[in-house]
Design a protein around this motif. Structure first.
Motif, PDB file in Angstrom:
ATOM      1  N   GLU A   1       0.658  -1.195   0.046  1.00  0.00           N
ATOM      2  CA  GLU A   1       0.051   0.050  -0.037  1.00  0.00           C
ATOM      3  C   GLU A   1       0.830   1.228   0.040  1.00  0.00           C
ATOM      4  OE1 GLU A   1      -3.840   1.695   2.297  1.00  0.00           O
ATOM      5  OE2 GLU A   1      -2.458   0.475   3.433  1.00  0.00           O
ATOM      6  N   GLU A   2       1.957   1.400   0.857  1.00  0.00           N
ATOM      7  CA  GLU A   2       2.958   2.356   0.704  1.00  0.00           C
ATOM      8  C   GLU A   2       3.628   2.479  -0.657  1.00  0.00           C
ATOM      9  OE1 GLU A   2       5.894   1.566   3.871  1.00  0.00           O
ATOM     10  OE2 GLU A   2       4.438   1.887   5.568  1.00  0.00           O
ATOM     11  N   GLN A   3       3.878   1.521  -1.191  1.00  0.00           N
ATOM     12  CA  GLN A   3       4.427   1.698  -2.568  1.00  0.00           C
ATOM     13  C   GLN A   3       3.499   1.977  -3.288  1.00  0.00           C
ATOM     14  OE1 GLN A   3       7.892   1.110  -3.187  1.00  0.00           O
ATOM     15  NE2 GLN A   3       7.208   1.954  -5.009  1.00  0.00           N
ATOM     16  N   GLU A   4       2.320   1.690  -3.545  1.00  0.00           N
ATOM     17  CA  GLU A   4       1.275   1.925  -4.356  1.00  0.00           C
ATOM     18  C   GLU A   4       0.924   3.530  -4.271  1.00  0.00           C
ATOM     19  OE1 GLU A   4      -1.983  -0.443  -4.081  1.00  0.00           O
ATOM     20  OE2 GLU A   4      -1.189  -1.775  -5.405  1.00  0.00           O
ATOM     21  N   ALA A   5       1.056   4.029  -2.997  1.00  0.00           N
ATOM     22  CA  ALA A   5       0.921   5.467  -2.893  1.00  0.00           C
ATOM     23  C   ALA A   5       2.186   6.392  -3.223  1.00  0.00           C
ATOM     24  CB  ALA A   5       0.862   5.869  -1.222  1.00  0.00           C
ATOM     25  N   VAL A   6       3.264   5.947  -3.420  1.00  0.00           N
ATOM     26  CA  VAL A   6       4.478   6.431  -3.922  1.00  0.00           C
ATOM     27  C   VAL A   6       4.314   6.395  -5.352  1.00  0.00           C
ATOM     28  CG1 VAL A   6       6.901   6.170  -4.281  1.00  0.00           C
ATOM     29  CG2 VAL A   6       6.067   5.903  -1.850  1.00  0.00           C
ATOM     30  N   ASP A   7       3.834   5.518  -5.766  1.00  0.00           N
ATOM     31  CA  ASP A   7       3.778   4.964  -7.396  1.00  0.00           C
ATOM     32  C   ASP A   7       2.721   6.210  -7.873  1.00  0.00           C
ATOM     33  OD1 ASP A   7       5.539   3.296  -7.398  1.00  0.00           O
ATOM     34  OD2 ASP A   7       4.022   1.729  -7.439  1.00  0.00           O
ATOM     35  N   ALA A   8       1.643   6.234  -6.956  1.00  0.00           N
ATOM     36  CA  ALA A   8       0.452   7.261  -7.507  1.00  0.00           C
ATOM     37  C   ALA A   8       0.902   8.572  -7.344  1.00  0.00           C
ATOM     38  CB  ALA A   8      -0.452   7.169  -6.530  1.00  0.00           C
ATOM     39  N   ALA A   9       1.795   9.191  -6.582  1.00  0.00           N
ATOM     40  CA  ALA A   9       2.398  10.384  -6.505  1.00  0.00           C
ATOM     41  C   ALA A   9       3.330  10.687  -7.659  1.00  0.00           C
ATOM     42  CB  ALA A   9       2.975  10.680  -5.328  1.00  0.00           C
ATOM     43  N   THR A  10       3.957   9.736  -7.899  1.00  0.00           N
ATOM     44  CA  THR A  10       5.163   9.827  -8.952  1.00  0.00           C
ATOM     45  C   THR A  10       4.490   9.975 -10.469  1.00  0.00           C
ATOM     46  OG1 THR A  10       6.727   8.192  -7.923  1.00  0.00           O
ATOM     47  CG2 THR A  10       7.054   8.601 -10.017  1.00  0.00           C
ATOM     48  N   GLN A  11       3.339   9.125 -10.516  1.00  0.00           N
ATOM     49  CA  GLN A  11       2.700   9.163 -11.652  1.00  0.00           C
ATOM     50  C   GLN A  11       1.931  10.514 -11.905  1.00  0.00           C
ATOM     51  OE1 GLN A  11       1.628   6.745 -14.614  1.00  0.00           O
ATOM     52  NE2 GLN A  11       3.653   5.713 -13.539  1.00  0.00           N
ATOM     53  N   LYS A  12       1.593  11.167 -10.797  1.00  0.00           N
ATOM     54  CA  LYS A  12       1.221  12.387 -10.844  1.00  0.00           C
ATOM     55  C   LYS A  12       1.937  13.448 -11.276  1.00  0.00           C
ATOM     56  CE  LYS A  12      -1.583  15.990  -8.213  1.00  0.00           C
ATOM     57  NZ  LYS A  12      -2.158  16.350  -6.929  1.00  0.00           N
ATOM     58  N   ASN A  13       3.427  13.336 -10.754  1.00  0.00           N
ATOM     59  CA  ASN A  13       4.560  14.286 -11.257  1.00  0.00           C
ATOM     60  C   ASN A  13       4.844  13.942 -12.608  1.00  0.00           C
ATOM     61  OD1 ASN A  13       4.723  14.973  -8.619  1.00  0.00           O
ATOM     62  ND2 ASN A  13       6.145  13.770  -7.967  1.00  0.00           N
TER      63      ASN A  13
END
Length: 638
Positions: free
Chosen positions: A252-264
Motif C-alpha cells: 500500500e505504501e509503494q502504491e501511494a508512492v507510485d501514484a504520486a510519482t505518476q501525478k508528477n
C-alpha cells in the motif's frame, strides 16, 4: 522426493538460488532476469495473479520444465518434497501402499526388515533391526495413520483409483509431510481441505523447522505460516520480508508512492507535450535528447498504476416478500444422515456461510435448495420473484473454441446497474481482470483459475437476486478474490456460500450454518472467526467442567474462584489492547463533540458550515455509542 535442477555447491545456508532466470513462451517472455534465493528455515509464499508465471516457476524449480534463461540451483545434500495440484498415483494400490511406496529412510528400513524376516537369515535380520532402530522407524506406520487421519483419510485399504480428486490431494499431502523433507514445495495445499484440516496444517507447518516454498490464495494461511513473500507482477519479482499483513502494508505504501510519482510524470508530460507541439519548422532545432526523454516519460505515464477497487452495484431482479423457505428437510445417503430436520426462512439481505468437515453434506444442502436433488423428508419453497445464480464446483462448461467475450455475450450485451445505467460486457470483463487483449483470446488459452473466473461472470451477468456459491475461491488468485469480494460486498440480494477460505468468509458473511455431524446443523449468528472463538470457549468450559467433576469424584476440593477462572473466557492480546485504548478514544471523541456543540451554539457559522458541523456531530455521536458498547462488551471478560 523430486529431482534436483542444475545442482551446484552453494552456501551452507542457501537451499535455493535462482539467477537471472527466464521463461520463454515462444511469442513472448513470461518473465526474464529474475533473481532470488531461499535460505534454510525460511517459509516463503510465491504470490501473483493468474497467468503471472507461478506454476511455471514451480515447474522450473522442481525440474518439470526447462529454464530458458539463467540458472536454478538446489543444494545437493538436502531432500526436496513436492505437492502437485494434480497428483498422479497408481490406481491399483491402496492408500497405505501408496504412502509406503515412497522411498525414504524409514520405508527403506522397514522394507529391508520385512525382506530379512522372509529370508530367515539371522544375521540379515539383526542388521535390519539395527537399521530400523537407527531411524526410529518402529512407530512409522502409526505416524502415517495419524497424519492420514488428521487429513480426513480414514479408509487406509481403499484403492487410490477409487478416491475423489480432493481425497487424492490429501493422500499426496500426507505422503509429502510423512517424508519430512528438508525443503518442502507446496502448490495450493489448502484446496479440497475442510476448515479444521486447514487449521491443523497451518499449525503443523508454522511450528516446524522445515524450509518451505508455497503457492496459495488462502490469506490467513499465508499470514500465519509464511515469513517472506515473493510477488510475481509485470514480469518482475518483488521481495518482502515479513508475513502477509506486512506485505499488504508495504505494498500500500509503494502504491501511494507510485501514484504520486505518476501525478508528477503527468504534470511534466503536459509541459513537454506543449514543447513537442511547437511549430513543425522548429522540430529540426529541437534537442534530440529532449525528444528521447519525452517519449521515455510518455511510456512511464501509461504504465499500469495501483489497481482501482471495484465499486459497483448491479441491478437485480425485484425481490418479493417470500424468498426461500426450507421446511423440515432431511437427507440420508447409505444409511448415513447428512441433514436431519433442518428448517430456515431466508430474509432480505441474508449473507450466510456454510461450514463443516468434508462429506458432512454442505454441497447436498445447495443441491436441495436449487432443486437438483430431492430431500427424503420436507421441502424447499422458492418465492416467485427469486432468481437464483448457482456457481457449483463442477460448473466449468465451455466451448474451448469460443473467445472469452463471446462466452459472456451469449447471455447479455450489457450489464444493468442499480443507478439505471448500463455497462458494456467488455467493460464488465475488464473490471473482473479480463483486459481487452485477453477478451479476444480463446477459452482454450485460459488457465484453470481464469476459467473459474469466467464461469462466475456467466452467472453474475444474469442479474440474480439470490447467489449460491460452492467453493468459489478454488483456483482464484488473490487479485481476483479481492475483486470478487468487493463486488459481493455491494451485492444487495441474498448470499449463500460454501468456502474453506476463512478470510473470504469473514469478510462477506455474518451468519453461519455449521454442519456438526450426524445431520445436525447449527444456526450460528456471526462470521467464522466469531464461531471459532465461541467454540474454543465452549470446549474450555467443557474441559473445566470435566476437571471439576473428576476432582469431585476423587474428593479433591476445587476453590470456587478457580472454577470461575477456568470457565470464564479471557481476552486475547488484540482484544486487551483494544479495550485499553477505547477509554482514550471515547474521551477524545467526547471533546470533539463538545467543541462542535460549542460552535453550533455560537451561531457564527454560515449555513454550509452549520450543516457540515451538524453532520459531523451526528457521526461522532454514533462512533461514541459504538465504542461505549464495545467497551462494555469487552469489560465483561476483564
Amino acid at each position: 522426493m523430486v529431482g534436483k535442477t542444475n545442482q551446484s555447491v552453494l552456501n551452507v545456508m542457501n537451499y535455493l538460488s535462482a539467477e537471472n532466470i527466464g521463461k520463454n513462451l515462444g511469442e513472448r517472455w513470461l518473465f526474464k532476469n529474475l533473481t532470488f534465493g531461499i535460505l534454510q528455515g525460511e517459509k516463503v509464499a510465491l504470490i501473483g495473479s493468474n497467468g503471472s508465471g507461478k506454476s511455471s516457476m514451480l515447474d522450473m524449480i522442481i525440474g518439470k520444465a526447462d529454464v530458458d534463461a539463467g540458472e536454478i540451483s538446489i543444494r545437493k545434500d538436502i531432500r526436496v518434497g513436492y505437492l502437485d495440484q494434480d497428483p498422479d498415483f497408481q490406481a491399483g494400490k491402496t492408500v497405505l501402499e501408496t504412502i509406503f511406496a515412497s522411498e525414504n529412510s524409514n520405508t527403506i528400513a522397514i522394507k529391508e526388515y520385512e525382506a530379512a524376516l522372509q529370508s530367515g537369515d539371522d544375521n540379515r535380520i539383526a542388521k535390519a533391526i539395527e537399521k530400523v532402530d537407527t531411524f526410529k522407524a518402529w512407530d512409522y506406520e502409526a505416524k502415517v495413520k495419524q497424519i492420514l487421519g488428521k487429513l480426513g483419510i480414514e479408509d487406509f485399504d481403499k484403492l487410490v483409483g477409487n478416491l475423489s480428486g480432493g481425497q487424492k490431494k490429501r493422500v499426496a499431502l500426507a505422503r509429502v509431510l510423512i517424508e519430512e523433507p528438508d525443503f518442502l514445495i507446496l502448490d495450493e495445499p489448502t484446496n479440497h481441505l475442510d476448515l479444521d484440516t486447514i487449521e491443523w496444517l497451518e499449525g503443523y507447518l508454522s511450528s516446524s523447522n522445515i524450509t518451505l516454498l508455497l503457492v496459495t490464495h488462502d490469506r490467513y494461511f499465508l499470514d500465519k505460516v509464511c515469513n517472506r513473500i515473493l510477488e510475481l507482477s509485470n514480469s518482475k519479482v518483488f521481495k518482502y520480508t515479513g508475513n502477509y499483513a506486512y506485505y499488504l502494508e508495504k505494498k500500500e505504501e509503494q502504491e501511494a508512492v507510485d501514484a504520486a510519482t505518476q501525478k508528477n510524470y503527468r504534470n511534466l508530460l503536459r509541459k513537454e507535450l506543449e514543447w513537442m507541439r511547437r511549430q513543425p519548422k522548429a522540430r529540426g532545432t529541437k534537442s534530440q535528447s529532449r525528444i528521447d526523454a519525452f517519449y521515455e516519460l510518455k511510456e512511464k505515464t501509461v504504465r499500469k498504476g495501483p489497481e482501482d477497487k471495484l465499486e459497483l452495484s448491479m441491478k437485480m431482479e425485484r425481490m418479493g416478500s417470500k424468498i426461500i423457505e426450507i421446511q423440515h428437510i432431511s437427507k440420508t445417503f447409505d444409511n448415513r444422515k447428512v441433514i436431519d430436520e433442518f428448517s430456515y426462512t431466508f430474509k432480505r439481505g441474508d449473507r450466510i456461510g456454510i461450514v463443516g468437515k468434508n462429506g458432512m453434506g454442505k454441497s447436498t444442502m445447495l443441491e436441495i435448495i436449487t432443486e437438483k436433488l430431492k430431500p427424503d423428508v420436507g421441502r424447499v419453497v422458492v418465492g416467485d420473484t427469486i432468481k437464483i445464480g448457482y456457481y457449483s464446483q463442477a460448473g466449468l462448461d465451455f466451448d474451448e473454441s469460443q473467445r472469452v467475450i463471446e462466452v459472456v455475450r451469449e447471455i447479455a450485451e450489457y450489464v444493468k446497474m442499480a443507478d439505471g445505467s448500463e455497462l458494456s460486457i467488455s467493460n464488465f470483463l475488464t473490471l473482473f481482470l479480463f483486459p481487452p487483449a485477453m477478451q479476444y483470446s480463446y477459452v482454450s488459452k485460459l488457465s484453470g483459475g481464469e476459467k473459474r473466473r469466467l464461469q462466475l461472470l456467466k452467472i453474475l451477468v444474469q442479474n440474480p437476486n439470490f447467489l449460491i456459491l460452492d467453493e468459489p475461491t478454488n483456483d482464484l488468485d488473490i487479485a481476483t478474490l479481492n475483486v470478487l469480494e468487493d463486488f459481493l460486498l455491494n451485492f444487495a440480494g441474498c448470499l449463500l456460500v460454501v468456502s474453506h477460505d476463512r478470510y473470504f468468509m469473514d469478510k462477506l458473511v455474518d451468519h453461519l450454518f455449521v454442519f456438526e455431524g450426524e445431520g445436525y446443523i447449527r444456526d450460528y449468528p456471526g462470521n467464522y472467526t466469531d464461531y471459532r472463538s465461541w467454540k474454543e470457549d465452549q470446549e474450555a468450559a467443557e474441559l473445566a467442567a470435566k476437571n471439576i467433576q473428576a476432582n469431585k469424584n476423587n474428593n479433591v476440593q476445587t476453590p470456587t474462584n478457580v472454577q470461575n477462572n477456568e470457565v470464564k473466557r479471557k481476552l486475547s492480546y488484540k482484544e486487551q489492547r483494544e479495550y485499553e485504548g477505547l477509554s482514550s478514544e471515547i474521551e477524545s471523541l467526547e471533546k470533539k463533540k463538545a467543541s462542535l456543540l460549542e460552535k453550533m451554539n455560537a451561531g457564527e457559522g454560515t449555513h454550509e458550515e452549520l450543516s457540515a458541523w451538524a453532520k459531523e456531530f451526528e457521526t461522532i455521536s454514533e462512533q461514541i455509542e459504538e465504542k461505549e458498547f464495545r467497551w462494555l462488551e469487552l469489560s465483561e471478560y476483564v
